[in-house]
Design a protein around this motif. Structure first.
Motif: not given
Length: 194
Positions: A36, A38-39, A41, A131-132, A135, A140, A143-144, A147
């Motif tokens: 968690s 890495y991302i 949440n 996940m690693r 990412v 990033y 990704l943000a 999400i």
């Protein structure tokens, strides 16, 4: 989460590292973080943020202590089949799904001890490794944003969003009329420490 994952980890590491340094001892300090880290949440904000802190803290501490003969390793296990899931205050579907991919606790000690002195960041299990890699391949910011775009349509978000701001005096626009004369509720939140 804040006190356990960040504050206590720093204090304990400082105490034992200082003892090893004072006695010129070789050794290791091992931290348990999470994939968690890495991302983003949502609805596990403090958990993810403190695990990210812990990973960064351990990696930085490793740089300072390695030349003194003290190894530092931070473990990012995939979900571990433990009682952790039984004590979670607010259940979310994503956590229930990750629980199905849990690593047996008996797998961790040998894996961790074999990594000490070889790696600083240790990913254990398919979830953490995936996940690693994800990412590492996806920027990033993207990704943000992804999400944030997907979250409002997910059942977890809808269920938890209904209670967002509860106890903080936050009033949704549909409730403003009725709340105009209401007294603010006492503060209560799962993600704010105050």
């Amino acid at each position: 989460n804040l006190e356990c994952n960040a504050t206590a980890s720093v204090a304990i590491a400082h105490y034992f590292a200082a003892k090893m340094l004072a006695k010129n001892l070789r050794g290791c300090v091992v931290f348990t973080s999470s994939a968690s880290a890495y991302i983003p949440n949502p609805f596990a904000i403090i958990y993810g943020a403190t695990k990210a802190f812990l990973s960064q803290f351990a990696a930085s501490l490793a740089v300072e202590l390695q030349c003194k003969g003290i190894d530092v390793c931070v473990v990012h296990p995939s979900p571990v089949a433990s009682n952790f899931y039984n004590s979670v205050q607010h259940k979310i579907d994503a956590m229930e799904n990750f629980k199905k991919l849990a690593v047996a606790p008996s797998r961790l000690p040998k894996t961790i001890f074999s990594a000490v002195g070889r790696v600083v960041l240790l990913d254990v299990g398919a979830t953490a490794i995936s996940m690693r890699l994800f990412v590492a391949l996806v920027p990033y910011n993207f990704l943000a944003a992804l999400i944030a775009w997907l979250a409002p349509v997910l059942p977890d978000y809808k269920a938890n969003d209904a209670d967002r701001g509860a106890g903080l005096g936050v009033v949704k626009s549909s409730e403003k009329g009725a709340a105009a004369n209401a007294k603010p509720a006492a503060r209560k939140s799962s993600f704010l420490p105050w």
